[in-house]
Scaffold this motif. Structure first.
Motif, PDB file in Angstrom:
ATOM      1  N   GLU A 244       6.867 -29.443   8.152  1.00 38.17           N
ATOM      2  CA  GLU A 244       6.740 -28.144   8.826  1.00 38.17           C
ATOM      3  C   GLU A 244       7.775 -27.158   8.296  1.00 38.17           C
ATOM      4  N   THR A 245       9.000 -27.676   8.081  1.00 37.35           N
ATOM      5  CA  THR A 245      10.058 -26.818   7.547  1.00 37.35           C
ATOM      6  C   THR A 245       9.698 -26.310   6.154  1.00 37.35           C
TER       7      THR A 245
ATOM      8  N   GLU B 205       7.087 -23.621   6.295  1.00 38.73           N
ATOM      9  CA  GLU B 205       7.659 -22.321   6.646  1.00 38.73           C
ATOM     10  C   GLU B 205       8.338 -21.683   5.440  1.00 38.73           C
ATOM     11  N   LYS B 206       9.073 -22.513   4.669  1.00 37.20           N
ATOM     12  CA  LYS B 206       9.743 -22.005   3.476  1.00 37.20           C
ATOM     13  C   LYS B 206       8.721 -21.491   2.467  1.00 37.20           C
TER      14      LYS B 206
ATOM     15  N   LYS C 168       8.334 -33.177  10.784  1.00 39.84           N
ATOM     16  CA  LYS C 168       9.244 -32.046  10.967  1.00 39.84           C
ATOM     17  C   LYS C 168       9.671 -31.460   9.616  1.00 39.84           C
ATOM     18  N   ALA C 169       9.954 -32.373   8.662  1.00 38.98           N
ATOM     19  CA  ALA C 169      10.364 -31.912   7.332  1.00 38.98           C
ATOM     20  C   ALA C 169       9.240 -31.134   6.660  1.00 38.98           C
TER      21      ALA C 169
ATOM     22  N   MET D  86      14.549 -30.079   0.554  1.00 36.03           N
ATOM     23  CA  MET D  86      13.721 -30.667   1.604  1.00 36.03           C
ATOM     24  C   MET D  86      12.775 -31.719   1.026  1.00 36.03           C
TER      25      MET D  86
ATOM     26  N   GLU E 112      16.251 -24.530  -1.391  1.00 39.82           N
ATOM     27  CA  GLU E 112      16.123 -25.235  -0.116  1.00 39.82           C
ATOM     28  C   GLU E 112      14.843 -26.070  -0.077  1.00 39.82           C
ATOM     29  N   LYS E 113      13.765 -25.534  -0.675  1.00 36.92           N
ATOM     30  CA  LYS E 113      12.510 -26.270  -0.706  1.00 36.92           C
ATOM     31  C   LYS E 113      12.675 -27.569  -1.501  1.00 36.92           C
TER      32      LYS E 113
END
Length: 278
Positions: free
Chosen positions: A93-94, A97-98, A90-91, A56, A52-53
């Motif tokens: 920040e996601t 978190e990951k 936003k990307a 992103m 997922e990282k």
């Protein structure tokens, strides 16, 4: 007649002790399997987060390129730059978190390995193991100290030798320095049938008596906390090699001390991190 009753009661006590040890061994093996299953599940989660990282990161590149093209085509630099910056933020920040979740899971996965590595290093340095009849190794996150029986006992006997007490004294020092660890002492024999006597019936009895003899030395003479120890007899059924030569049978006659960090602590830590991913 009274002697026969005493012998019968002694055999019954030995069988009961062996059964109790088998239950403890089964419980430890079950607990170790549960921990291994949890480790496998956590590894799958970790790989998913890494994928997922990466996705992103590709999205950020796309947003940057798209933002640049929009600015060039429409000329409204202020509006488009603000919108693009917001999307990128936003990307980011996601991804942050990951990264945090990945870091937590990696810490959880490596903590047990780090503890195990430190224990092996400590054992090899403080115990000073250089004899080929003594081995220290790691299997599935557990440390094993294997000692050939010729260094511990005479043939067919469960009386601990003076040389063995010297070795066990060094092992006891390591155990005493790790009060949260548990140690299982396992007795192993070859497949030559034990002829039996008034105390011992077979190889099961011999392996159990050797394990309990080691435990007594560790607790009574070397001051190891009894709550950290488990005595177990494995008889002839887990050989290192085939019992087809005298040399191989000698290798299979051994005492193995299994040193285990608290599985419960590691299990709880992994479980908490898994819940955070839901």
């Amino acid at each position: 007649m009274n002697k026969r009753i005493i012998v019968a009661l002694s055999v019954l006590a030995l069988v009961s002790t062996s059964c109790g040890s088998k239950k403890k061994i089964a419980a430890l093996e079950k607990q170790n399997k549960e921990c291994q299953d949890l480790l496998n599940s956590t590894t799958v989660k970790l790989n998913l987060c890494l994928s997922e990282k990466e996705a992103m990161a590709s999205q950020i590149d796309f947003l940057k390129k798209n933002n640049s093209e929009l600015i060039n085509n429409m000329g409204n630099m202020t509006t488009l730059t603000a919108q693009g910056a917001q999307n990128i933020e936003k990307a980011l920040e996601t991804i942050k978190e990951k990264d945090l979740k990945i870091s937590r899971m990696q810490d959880a996965l490596t903590k047990k390995d780090s503890v195990t590595l430190a224990l092996v290093t400590s054992l090899k340095s403080s115990v000073g193991i250089s004899d080929p009849d003594i081995e220290v190794n790691v299997e599935k996150g557990v440390v094993f100290i294997s000692i050939a029986d010729k260094m511990l006992f005479k043939s067919g006997s469960y009386m601990v030798s003076d040389r063995a007490k010297e070795i066990l004294g060094k092992v006891a020092k390591v155990i005493n320095d790790k009060p949260t660890f548990e140690c299982m002492v396992e007795g192993h024999t070859d497949n030559v049938p034990f002829t039996g006597n008034a105390i011992l019936i077979d190889n099961w009895d011999l392996s159990v008596k050797r394990a309990t003899a080691i435990v007594r030395v560790l607790t009574k003479e070397l001051k190891v906390n009894p709550a950290q120890l488990i005595a177990a007899g494995r008889s002839e059924f887990i050989p290192l090699v085939d019992n087809n030569t005298a040399e191989n049978r000698s290798k299979n006659r051994r005492t193995r001390i299994v040193v285990m960090p608290k599985i419960d602590e590691f299990y709880d830590m992994i479980e908490k991190e898994m819940k955070k991913q839901k």
